[in-house]
Scaffold this motif. Structure first.
Motif, PDB file in Angstrom:
ATOM      1  N   GLN A  27       0.824  -1.209   0.000  1.00  0.00           N
ATOM      2  CA  GLN A  27       0.000   0.000   0.000  1.00  0.00           C
ATOM      3  C   GLN A  27       0.859   1.261   0.000  1.00  0.00           C
ATOM      4  O   GLN A  27       0.586   2.219  -0.748  1.00  0.00           O
ATOM      5  CB  GLN A  27      -0.929   0.005   1.217  1.00  0.00           C
ATOM      6  N   SER A  28       1.889   1.277   0.825  1.00  0.00           N
ATOM      7  CA  SER A  28       2.761   2.453   0.895  1.00  0.00           C
ATOM      8  C   SER A  28       3.481   2.687  -0.424  1.00  0.00           C
ATOM      9  O   SER A  28       3.605   3.822  -0.887  1.00  0.00           O
ATOM     10  CB  SER A  28       3.776   2.280   2.037  1.00  0.00           C
ATOM     11  N   PHE A  29       3.958   1.621  -1.032  1.00  0.00           N
ATOM     12  CA  PHE A  29       4.670   1.741  -2.309  1.00  0.00           C
ATOM     13  C   PHE A  29       3.738   2.255  -3.410  1.00  0.00           C
ATOM     14  O   PHE A  29       4.115   3.116  -4.207  1.00  0.00           O
ATOM     15  CB  PHE A  29       5.247   0.388  -2.718  1.00  0.00           C
ATOM     16  N   ALA A  30       2.530   1.707  -3.461  1.00  0.00           N
ATOM     17  CA  ALA A  30       1.587   2.130  -4.493  1.00  0.00           C
ATOM     18  C   ALA A  30       1.202   3.594  -4.320  1.00  0.00           C
ATOM     19  O   ALA A  30       1.089   4.347  -5.300  1.00  0.00           O
ATOM     20  CB  ALA A  30       0.339   1.250  -4.450  1.00  0.00           C
ATOM     21  N   ALA A  31       1.014   4.016  -3.071  1.00  0.00           N
ATOM     22  CA  ALA A  31       0.667   5.410  -2.804  1.00  0.00           C
ATOM     23  C   ALA A  31       1.776   6.358  -3.210  1.00  0.00           C
ATOM     24  O   ALA A  31       1.528   7.531  -3.518  1.00  0.00           O
ATOM     25  CB  ALA A  31       0.340   5.583  -1.322  1.00  0.00           C
ATOM     26  N   ALA A  32       3.022   5.849  -3.229  1.00  0.00           N
ATOM     27  CA  ALA A  32       4.171   6.671  -3.619  1.00  0.00           C
ATOM     28  C   ALA A  32       4.490   6.551  -5.103  1.00  0.00           C
ATOM     29  O   ALA A  32       5.527   7.041  -5.551  1.00  0.00           O
ATOM     30  CB  ALA A  32       5.395   6.282  -2.786  1.00  0.00           C
ATOM     31  N   GLY A  33       3.615   5.877  -5.859  1.00  0.00           N
ATOM     32  CA  GLY A  33       3.742   5.891  -7.311  1.00  0.00           C
ATOM     33  C   GLY A  33       4.341   4.657  -7.957  1.00  0.00           C
ATOM     34  O   GLY A  33       4.476   4.604  -9.181  1.00  0.00           O
ATOM     35  N   ALA A  34       4.702   3.651  -7.179  1.00  0.00           N
ATOM     36  CA  ALA A  34       5.320   2.457  -7.757  1.00  0.00           C
ATOM     37  C   ALA A  34       4.284   1.567  -8.436  1.00  0.00           C
ATOM     38  O   ALA A  34       3.106   1.566  -8.078  1.00  0.00           O
ATOM     39  CB  ALA A  34       6.044   1.658  -6.683  1.00  0.00           C
ATOM     40  N   THR A  35       4.753   0.801  -9.409  1.00  0.00           N
ATOM     41  CA  THR A  35       3.967  -0.299  -9.950  1.00  0.00           C
ATOM     42  C   THR A  35       4.229  -1.497  -9.040  1.00  0.00           C
ATOM     43  O   THR A  35       5.333  -2.040  -9.025  1.00  0.00           O
ATOM     44  CB  THR A  35       4.387  -0.634 -11.397  1.00  0.00           C
ATOM     45  N   VAL A  36       3.240  -1.877  -8.273  1.00  0.00           N
ATOM     46  CA  VAL A  36       3.426  -2.898  -7.242  1.00  0.00           C
ATOM     47  C   VAL A  36       2.970  -4.260  -7.739  1.00  0.00           C
ATOM     48  O   VAL A  36       1.868  -4.403  -8.291  1.00  0.00           O
ATOM     49  CB  VAL A  36       2.650  -2.521  -5.963  1.00  0.00           C
TER      50      VAL A  36
END
Length: 252
Positions: A27-36
């Motif tokens: 969730q944190s990675f996706a919120a920061a713009g990553a393709t998770v």
């Protein structure tokens, strides 16, 4: 300064990302713009997780303990999604037994998931990152690597060994701008943690008495720390073992 935590456009693979700590990290990675990309063994859990994560999150059904499948899995993922920029080795399982009752097979099964598969997957991904001269790998250790605990001998052994693996990888891959760090979550709210402690009120109370914050952590607490270590804000940080425990390791 907020922009330095942005990982927009990067591909992040989180094993065991469908629940608990892995889900919080995803969730944190996706919120920061990553393709998770998350992995796990249960497709229904993964489907529900990516729906909640949003932002183009994807999943692959993959049993990380099947080491011989991992090279082909990494090859497939990079062809279908893109080069892996961030790897989080989070997948795991728990075994609550005294050492005297733990069989060789049970001990090996825990090592397989928490250590041997982490070595194999990290090697495959790190070699590709090395060729590209960039990347961040996170190993999820445990507070059991900091303090002695009963009834978790296999888990403790594996999670402690991850620290040695992290340091060896740091020494080998730093020259190629691949960073390797380890996080040691304290007692973080998850199905696995509650399953381990809810049936043992005495153990639960002992744990709480060790935490100066007097509460359990949340998956987002690990997710935010993982985001920092994976981002450019930590571009000169490698070989770090970071407890996130509400002060438990240092509390009295």
């Amino acid at each position: 300064m907020i922009d330095i935590l942005n990982i927009n456009g990067r591909v992040a693979l989180v094993t065991g990302g469908g629940t608990g700590i892995g889900f919080g990290i995803a969730q944190s990675f996706a919120a920061a713009g990553a393709t998770v990309v998350i992995t796990g063994r249960r497709e229904d859990v993964l489907q529900e997780a990516v729906a909640q994560i949003g932002n183009g999150a994807r999943y692959y059904v993959q049993d990380i303990s099947k080491q011989t499948e991992l090279p082909a899995f990494v090859e497939r993922l990079e062809k279908e999604v893109g080069p892996i920029d961030i790897l989080v080795n989070n997948a795991g399982q728990h075994l609550k037994k005294f050492m005297r009752d733990t069989t060789d097979q049970e001990f090996l099964a825990l090592l397989q998931v928490h250590l041997l598969s982490v070595f194999s997957l990290s090697r495959e991904v790190a070699n590709r990152m090395s060729a590209r001269k960039r990347g961040s790998i996170l190993l999820i250790s445990s507070m059991s690597a900091v303090m002695g605990m009963t009834q978790v001998v296999a888990y403790t052994t594996a999670k402690t060994a991850l620290i040695g693996l992290m340091r060896a990888m740091m020494a080998e891959y730093s020259a190629d701008n691949v960073r390797v760090n380890a996080i040691a979550p304290g007692w973080i709210e998850s199905d696995m943690m509650f399953k381990a402690i809810n049936a043992d009120e005495q153990r639960k109370n002992k744990i709480m008495s060790r935490i100066p914050f007097n509460r359990f952590g949340k998956p987002k607490d690990i997710g935010n720390a993982a985001l920092f270590l994976a981002s450019d804000a930590a571009e000169y940080i490698t070989g770090v073992f970071l407890p996130i425990d509400g002060g438990a390791a240092g509390g009295f």
